[in-house]
Write a protein that holds these residues in place. Structure first.
Motif, PDB file in Angstrom:
ATOM      1  N   PRO A 183      42.006  46.548  44.554  1.00 18.61           N
ATOM      2  CA  PRO A 183      41.372  45.784  45.639  1.00 18.61           C
ATOM      3  C   PRO A 183      39.856  45.759  45.454  1.00 18.61           C
ATOM      4  CG  PRO A 183      42.892  47.427  46.515  1.00 18.61           C
ATOM      5  CD  PRO A 183      42.781  47.672  45.048  1.00 18.61           C
ATOM      6  N   LEU A 184      39.239  44.693  45.900  1.00 21.76           N
ATOM      7  CA  LEU A 184      37.815  44.462  45.667  1.00 21.76           C
ATOM      8  C   LEU A 184      36.944  45.641  46.109  1.00 21.76           C
ATOM      9  CD1 LEU A 184      35.977  42.376  44.466  1.00 21.76           C
ATOM     10  CD2 LEU A 184      35.795  41.292  46.690  1.00 21.76           C
ATOM     11  N   LYS A 185      37.221  46.200  47.306  1.00 19.43           N
ATOM     12  CA  LYS A 185      36.356  47.273  47.797  1.00 19.43           C
ATOM     13  C   LYS A 185      36.573  48.598  47.057  1.00 19.43           C
ATOM     14  CE  LYS A 185      39.281  47.564  51.827  1.00 19.43           C
ATOM     15  NZ  LYS A 185      39.307  47.447  53.259  1.00 19.43           N
TER      16      LYS A 185
ATOM     17  N   ARG B 217      37.517  48.503  43.617  1.00 19.11           N
ATOM     18  CA  ARG B 217      37.598  48.124  42.206  1.00 19.11           C
ATOM     19  C   ARG B 217      36.761  49.030  41.299  1.00 19.11           C
ATOM     20  NH1 ARG B 217      37.889  42.440  42.037  1.00 19.11           N
ATOM     21  NH2 ARG B 217      40.041  42.950  42.417  1.00 19.11           N
TER      22      ARG B 217
ATOM     23  N   GLU C 171      41.476  37.433  44.764  1.00 17.76           N
ATOM     24  CA  GLU C 171      41.888  37.546  46.167  1.00 17.76           C
ATOM     25  C   GLU C 171      43.409  37.407  46.308  1.00 17.76           C
ATOM     26  OE1 GLU C 171      39.406  35.540  45.064  1.00 17.76           O
ATOM     27  OE2 GLU C 171      37.680  36.615  45.865  1.00 17.76           O
TER      28      GLU C 171
ATOM     29  N   GLU D  28      45.006  40.582  45.077  1.00 19.65           N
ATOM     30  CA  GLU D  28      44.863  41.650  46.078  1.00 19.65           C
ATOM     31  C   GLU D  28      45.875  41.469  47.214  1.00 19.65           C
ATOM     32  OE1 GLU D  28      41.401  43.601  48.936  1.00 19.65           O
ATOM     33  OE2 GLU D  28      40.835  42.266  47.309  1.00 19.65           O
ATOM     34  N   ALA D  29      46.079  40.245  47.671  1.00 24.02           N
ATOM     35  CA  ALA D  29      47.042  39.983  48.749  1.00 24.02           C
ATOM     36  C   ALA D  29      48.468  40.249  48.273  1.00 24.02           C
ATOM     37  CB  ALA D  29      46.904  38.546  49.241  1.00 24.02           C
TER      38      ALA D  29
ATOM     39  N   CYS E  36      49.468  42.358  45.885  1.00 22.21           N
ATOM     40  CA  CYS E  36      49.709  43.761  45.537  1.00 22.21           C
ATOM     41  C   CYS E  36      49.651  44.693  46.728  1.00 22.21           C
ATOM     42  CB  CYS E  36      48.725  44.213  44.465  1.00 22.21           C
ATOM     43  SG  CYS E  36      48.971  43.377  42.892  1.00 22.21           S
ATOM     44  N   LEU E  37      49.140  44.239  47.853  1.00 26.72           N
ATOM     45  CA  LEU E  37      49.034  45.141  49.020  1.00 26.72           C
ATOM     46  C   LEU E  37      50.196  45.027  49.923  1.00 26.72           C
ATOM     47  CD1 LEU E  37      45.261  44.935  49.906  1.00 26.72           C
ATOM     48  CD2 LEU E  37      46.461  46.725  48.704  1.00 26.72           C
TER      49      LEU E  37
END
Length: 158
Positions: free
Chosen positions: A85-87, A89, A151, A154-155, A157-158
């Motif tokens: 995830p971006l935050k 990474r 993005e 991330e959506a 994989c979460l």
């Protein structure tokens, strides 16, 4: 042999770069790791049964190098830059690189003692078994990220 191995590595890395966005990460990983598994069992068999036919070892090693460079070589680095995830990474990539280099060091330092303890044939077959486990992990856990934005990944994989 080393020059042939390096040439094979270069060619297969180029092939991976060309086809990765067309075929996808998972198919290349599944195909490459399957080839690595076959080559490791072949190399193990060479040391156990066929040690009078050195061509078997050469073919197995070149197959391994080619399949590695088509799969784990480039795709491992690509996927660690996509999958976190971006935050998280930066931290995730740092930990993944640390684990990668740590396990490489572990294999490097453990190889000779394990070869003496188990024999080369059993050791390479053991590495083949690790590839079998990797195939199951890739098949059941690793998501396909081809054509997705960071993005979307991330959506997914979460």
């Amino acid at each position: 042999m080393q020059l042939g191995s390096q040439f094979c590595s270069l060619v297969m890395t180029g092939v991976a770069v060309i086809v990765i966005d067309r075929l996808g990460r998972r198919p290349l990983l599944l195909g490459g790791v399957s080839g690595m598994m076959i080559s490791l069992f072949l190399l193990g068999s060479y040391y156990i049964f066929y040690n009078t036919v050195p061509a078997v070892a050469v073919v197995a090693l070149l197959l391994y190098v080619g399949c590695y460079q088509l799969s784990f070589g480039p795709i491992g680095w690509l996927m660690i830059s996509e999958i976190f995830p971006l935050k998280l990474r930066g931290r995730g990539i740092s930990i993944a690189v640390l684990v990668n280099f740590g396990t490489n060091a572990l294999v490097t330092f453990a190889f000779s003692p394990l070869k003496e303890l188990l024999g080369a044939g059993v050791l390479f077959c053991g590495f083949g078994v690790i590839c079998v486990v990797s195939l199951f992990f890739i098949y059941f856990v690793v998501p396909e990220t081809k054509g997705l934005t960071l993005e979307e990944i991330e959506a997914k994989c979460l």
